[in-house]
Design a protein around this motif. Structure first.
Motif, PDB file in Angstrom:
ATOM      1  N   MET A 129       0.806  -1.190   0.000  1.00  0.00           N
ATOM      2  CA  MET A 129       0.000   0.000   0.000  1.00  0.00           C
ATOM      3  C   MET A 129       0.857   1.266   0.000  1.00  0.00           C
ATOM      4  O   MET A 129       0.704   2.118  -0.835  1.00  0.00           O
ATOM      5  N   LEU A 130       1.791   1.374   0.918  1.00  0.00           N
ATOM      6  CA  LEU A 130       2.597   2.587   1.014  1.00  0.00           C
ATOM      7  C   LEU A 130       3.877   2.535   0.186  1.00  0.00           C
ATOM      8  O   LEU A 130       4.584   3.528   0.113  1.00  0.00           O
ATOM      9  N   SER A 152       3.863   5.238  -2.463  1.00  0.00           N
ATOM     10  CA  SER A 152       3.652   6.609  -2.011  1.00  0.00           C
ATOM     11  C   SER A 152       4.964   7.386  -1.985  1.00  0.00           C
ATOM     12  O   SER A 152       6.031   6.831  -1.734  1.00  0.00           O
ATOM     13  N   GLN A 196       4.600   9.663   3.036  1.00  0.00           N
ATOM     14  CA  GLN A 196       4.817   8.671   4.082  1.00  0.00           C
ATOM     15  C   GLN A 196       5.194   9.349   5.397  1.00  0.00           C
ATOM     16  O   GLN A 196       4.738   8.941   6.467  1.00  0.00           O
ATOM     17  N   ASN A 209       3.068  -2.018   6.533  1.00  0.00           N
ATOM     18  CA  ASN A 209       2.298  -1.698   5.337  1.00  0.00           C
ATOM     19  C   ASN A 209       3.165  -1.238   4.182  1.00  0.00           C
ATOM     20  O   ASN A 209       2.663  -0.675   3.208  1.00  0.00           O
TER      21      ASN A 209
END
Length: 70
Positions: free
Chosen positions: A1-2, A5, A10, A48
């Motif tokens: 998921m991250l 990013s 973050q 994550n």
């Protein structure tokens, strides 16, 4: 998921989660609440897929601050 990013996003999520997790712990009177909340936030982000880091100088400075808190 991250993992996809941007690192700045973050960091923002880490800061927000640290505040959300740490505030109730500190105000509940639990010892070291200011350390436990951000630690839980960091664990949650790491699990994550967050991959953010700091420079060596920032790491040493933060270790010194945590040492003073302890």
């Amino acid at each position: 998921m991250l993992t996809r990013s941007h690192p700045l996003a973050q960091w923002a999520v880490l800061l927000a989660l640290s505040f959300i997790a740490g505030w109730p712990i500190v105000h509940a009177g639990i010892a070291a609440g200011a350390l436990v909340g951000p630690m839980l936030a960091g664990i949650a982000l790491g699990l994550n897929g967050a991959r953010i880091g700091v420079s060596k100088h920032a790491f040493v400075l933060s270790q010194g601050i945590i040492g003073c808190m302890i």
